[in-house]
Design a protein around this motif. Sequence first.
Motif, short mmCIF file in Angstrom:
data_model
loop_
_atom_site.label_atom_id
_atom_site.label_comp_id
_atom_site.label_asym_id
_atom_site.label_seq_id
_atom_site.Cartn_x
_atom_site.Cartn_y
_atom_site.Cartn_z
N PRO A 47 0.83 -1.21 0.00
CA PRO A 47 0.00 0.00 0.00
C PRO A 47 0.86 1.26 0.00
N VAL A 48 0.40 2.27 -0.67
CA VAL A 48 1.18 3.50 -0.79
C VAL A 48 1.44 4.12 0.58
N PHE A 49 0.47 4.06 1.49
CA PHE A 49 0.66 4.71 2.78
C PHE A 49 1.77 4.06 3.60
N GLU A 50 2.14 2.83 3.28
CA GLU A 50 3.23 2.15 3.99
C GLU A 50 4.60 2.45 3.38
N MET A 51 4.65 3.06 2.22
CA MET A 51 5.91 3.30 1.53
C MET A 51 6.67 4.46 2.13
N SER A 52 7.96 4.30 2.28
CA SER A 52 8.82 5.43 2.63
C SER A 52 8.90 6.35 1.42
N GLU A 53 9.47 7.53 1.62
CA GLU A 53 9.60 8.46 0.49
C GLU A 53 10.46 7.84 -0.61
N GLU A 54 11.52 7.16 -0.22
CA GLU A 54 12.39 6.52 -1.20
C GLU A 54 11.66 5.40 -1.94
N ALA A 55 10.88 4.60 -1.18
CA ALA A 55 10.13 3.51 -1.81
C ALA A 55 9.07 4.05 -2.76
N PHE A 56 8.47 5.17 -2.39
CA PHE A 56 7.45 5.76 -3.26
C PHE A 56 8.06 6.26 -4.56
N LEU A 57 9.24 6.88 -4.46
CA LEU A 57 9.92 7.33 -5.68
C LEU A 57 10.30 6.13 -6.55
N ASP A 58 10.74 5.05 -5.94
CA ASP A 58 11.05 3.84 -6.70
C ASP A 58 9.79 3.30 -7.38
N TYR A 59 8.69 3.39 -6.67
CA TYR A 59 7.41 2.94 -7.23
C TYR A 59 7.06 3.74 -8.48
N ILE A 60 7.24 5.06 -8.42
CA ILE A 60 6.97 5.91 -9.58
C ILE A 60 7.92 5.55 -10.72
N ARG A 61 9.16 5.24 -10.38
CA ARG A 61 10.11 4.81 -11.42
C ARG A 61 9.66 3.51 -12.08
N GLN A 62 9.19 2.57 -11.28
CA GLN A 62 8.75 1.28 -11.81
C GLN A 62 7.55 1.44 -12.73
N ILE A 63 6.68 2.36 -12.38
CA ILE A 63 5.53 2.61 -13.23
C ILE A 63 6.00 3.08 -14.60
N GLY A 64 7.05 3.90 -14.59
CA GLY A 64 7.62 4.38 -15.84
C GLY A 64 6.95 5.64 -16.34
N GLY A 65 7.62 6.31 -17.28
CA GLY A 65 7.03 7.46 -17.94
C GLY A 65 7.45 8.80 -17.36
N THR A 66 8.05 8.81 -16.16
CA THR A 66 8.50 10.06 -15.57
C THR A 66 10.01 10.20 -15.78
N PRO A 67 10.45 11.22 -16.50
CA PRO A 67 11.89 11.37 -16.75
C PRO A 67 12.69 11.40 -15.46
N GLU A 68 13.86 10.76 -15.47
CA GLU A 68 14.69 10.68 -14.27
C GLU A 68 15.13 12.06 -13.80
N GLU A 69 15.33 13.00 -14.73
CA GLU A 69 15.76 14.34 -14.32
C GLU A 69 14.67 15.03 -13.49
N ILE A 70 13.44 14.68 -13.72
CA ILE A 70 12.36 15.23 -12.91
C ILE A 70 12.35 14.57 -11.53
N LEU A 71 12.53 13.26 -11.51
CA LEU A 71 12.56 12.54 -10.24
C LEU A 71 13.74 12.98 -9.38
N GLN A 72 14.83 13.41 -10.01
CA GLN A 72 16.01 13.85 -9.28
C GLN A 72 15.92 15.31 -8.84
N ASN A 73 14.93 16.02 -9.34
CA ASN A 73 14.77 17.43 -9.02
C ASN A 73 13.98 17.55 -7.71
N LYS A 74 14.69 17.76 -6.59
CA LYS A 74 14.06 17.74 -5.28
C LYS A 74 13.02 18.85 -5.12
N GLY A 75 13.29 20.01 -5.72
CA GLY A 75 12.34 21.11 -5.62
C GLY A 75 11.04 20.78 -6.32
N MET A 76 11.15 20.19 -7.50
CA MET A 76 9.97 19.83 -8.26
C MET A 76 9.18 18.72 -7.58
#
Length: 275
Positions: free
Chosen positions: A156-185
């Motif tokens: 479940p998403v509510f159990e994910m740490s921030e790092e795990a959630f970002l990994d989850y978004i990566r696994q889903i695909g479609g979000t450029p890595e430069e956006i995921l690495q942009n902490k402000g964004m």
Amino acid sequence: MSRVMDKLLACRFRHPDAAVRLFCFPWAGGGSGYYNNWGKLMPGTVEVYSLRLPGRETRLKEPCHKTMEALTNDISTTILPKLKDKPFAFFGHRCKNGYLTSVGEFICYFYSMGAFTAFEVARYLQKWYGLQPQHLFVSGVSAPQSPLRYQKNRQPVFEMSEEAFLDYIRQIGGTPEEILQNKGMMKLFLPPLRADLELLDAYNYQIPDSGPELSCPVTCFDGTEDRDHDLDAWAQLTSHSAFQKTKLPGGHFYLLDKNNQQTLLKHILQTLENI
């Protein structure tokens, strides 16, 4: 519009003499940007409203809703004055991946936020006010009671740490890595996205023993190359016999193609003109 209603509803192209109002519900993490332009593409007979939820755009500092019930209550009571003097219809699209648009709006299209919220608001209005949309348009999604909408063996998403959630978004695909690495964004766009996904993780619907709660026609749209969706199950959610489904060429975001968008809006317009 009142101040509260003005925060929720965006209407870039006003048509005060319109015969019908079309309310468009955002996808998970999304805002009002995409649907705002629909008002320019529709004739003066249709006035298009796009919903702007808490936690994004001009409402960035407001807390996101934690439950579908709270979200539904807020939307329904706020838009109620706009529903009493003219016929209205709802449109909601499901999303299943993610990217950043040119207008700075983060779109997550992994969950069925728009379609499910539109359905839940329709249910709420019928139950408490005896009102329904003249037509419910849903796109790219299995019906809420269908087993196909659930992912198996996912934390479940509510159990994910921030790092795990970002990994989850990566696994889903479609979000450029430069956006995921942009902490402000990510600090700006992840909170509403995560809140919406947590809300949808907890959302569950079963048709009551008494039968469907809606009696309005339902139309489903989908992309021919998208994953399989249980579109037929939407027919179980209304007692109306006029159920339609239309598939347009392309994947999940078939509606971003200009030709498909034109076909989609033409279909919606023809339907609304017959109300």
